[in-house]
Write an enzyme that holds these catalytic residues in place. Structure first.
Site, short mmCIF file in Angstrom:
data_model
loop_
_atom_site.label_atom_id
_atom_site.label_comp_id
_atom_site.label_asym_id
_atom_site.label_seq_id
_atom_site.Cartn_x
_atom_site.Cartn_y
_atom_site.Cartn_z
N CYS A 251 -6.13 1.82 5.84
CA CYS A 251 -6.78 0.58 6.28
C CYS A 251 -6.20 0.20 7.65
O CYS A 251 -5.27 0.84 8.14
CB CYS A 251 -6.53 -0.53 5.26
SG CYS A 251 -4.81 -1.11 5.21
N CYS B 299 -2.35 -0.57 7.54
CA CYS B 299 -1.51 0.64 7.47
C CYS B 299 -1.59 1.43 8.78
O CYS B 299 -0.59 1.96 9.25
CB CYS B 299 -1.92 1.50 6.28
SG CYS B 299 -1.56 0.71 4.69
N HIS C 10 0.85 -1.20 0.00
CA HIS C 10 0.00 0.00 0.00
C HIS C 10 0.88 1.25 0.00
O HIS C 10 2.03 1.21 0.46
CB HIS C 10 -0.90 0.02 1.24
CG HIS C 10 -1.98 -1.01 1.22
ND1 HIS C 10 -3.05 -0.97 2.09
CD2 HIS C 10 -2.17 -2.11 0.45
CE1 HIS C 10 -3.84 -1.99 1.87
NE2 HIS C 10 -3.33 -2.71 0.88
N GLU D 35 0.84 3.84 1.88
CA GLU D 35 1.31 4.22 3.21
C GLU D 35 2.51 3.38 3.64
O GLU D 35 3.47 3.90 4.20
CB GLU D 35 0.20 4.04 4.26
CG GLU D 35 -1.03 4.85 4.00
CD GLU D 35 -2.12 4.10 3.25
OE1 GLU D 35 -3.30 4.30 3.58
OE2 GLU D 35 -1.79 3.30 2.34
#
Length: 160
Positions: free
Chosen positions: A99, A102, A69, A71
């Protein structure tokens, strides 16, 4: 100058161009790059002292890695830049609410501030009940329309 006229300057006003909107636009640029690669269009940057020290976007498809992801990529890049695992005095700008995965990583990084654009009504850390570090400040909804529109456009194209 003419007699009787004096030259008075207006008080010097400093305008800080480095606003949350300024940096969110940089995260949106990253999200656009993800979009162009066929990735879910989420972009992120990490800033310290008004300097971008990390920038990233989702790479889950390219890397075939569910943890890639935006992040997570930014956390790793920022930690490498700083030479340590903690992101104190740093701000993460991300186009979509993190999410829970993260958010967990952001918790452990002890990041000082998170600024996100669009809410993730289904998988966002707040919906999932995930906690951030108690010292982390969160700013929600910065350029949320732009971020949400990019997501909607991406999924509309995928459905064609």
């Amino acid at each position: 100058m003419q007699q009787g006229l004096s030259c008075k300057l207006a008080p010097h006003i400093m305008i800080n161009p480095f606003t949350d909107e300024y940096f969110m636009k940089k995260a949106l640029n990253e999200a656009e790059m993800a979009f162009e690669k066929g990735e879910i269009p989420v972009g992120a940057i990490v800033v310290v002292n008004n300097i971008v020290i990390a920038r990233s976007h989702n790479l889950t498809e390219l890397l075939n890695d569910v943890t890639a992801h935006a992040e997570m990529q930014s956390i790793t890049a920022a930690a490498n830049y700083l030479g340590g695992k903690y992101l104190k005095d740093c701000t993460l700008y991300v186009t979509l609410e993190p999410c829970q995965m993260c958010a967990g990583a952001l918790y452990w990084s002890q990041i000082s501030k998170i600024v996100y654009g669009a809410r993730d009504e289904h998988r966002g850390y707040e919906k999932m009940g995930t906690k951030l570090h108690p010292k982390t400040t969160v700013v929600r909804g910065v350029l949320d329309d732009e971020a949400a529109d990019l997501m909607k456009r991406f999924f509309a194209e995928r459905r064609k």
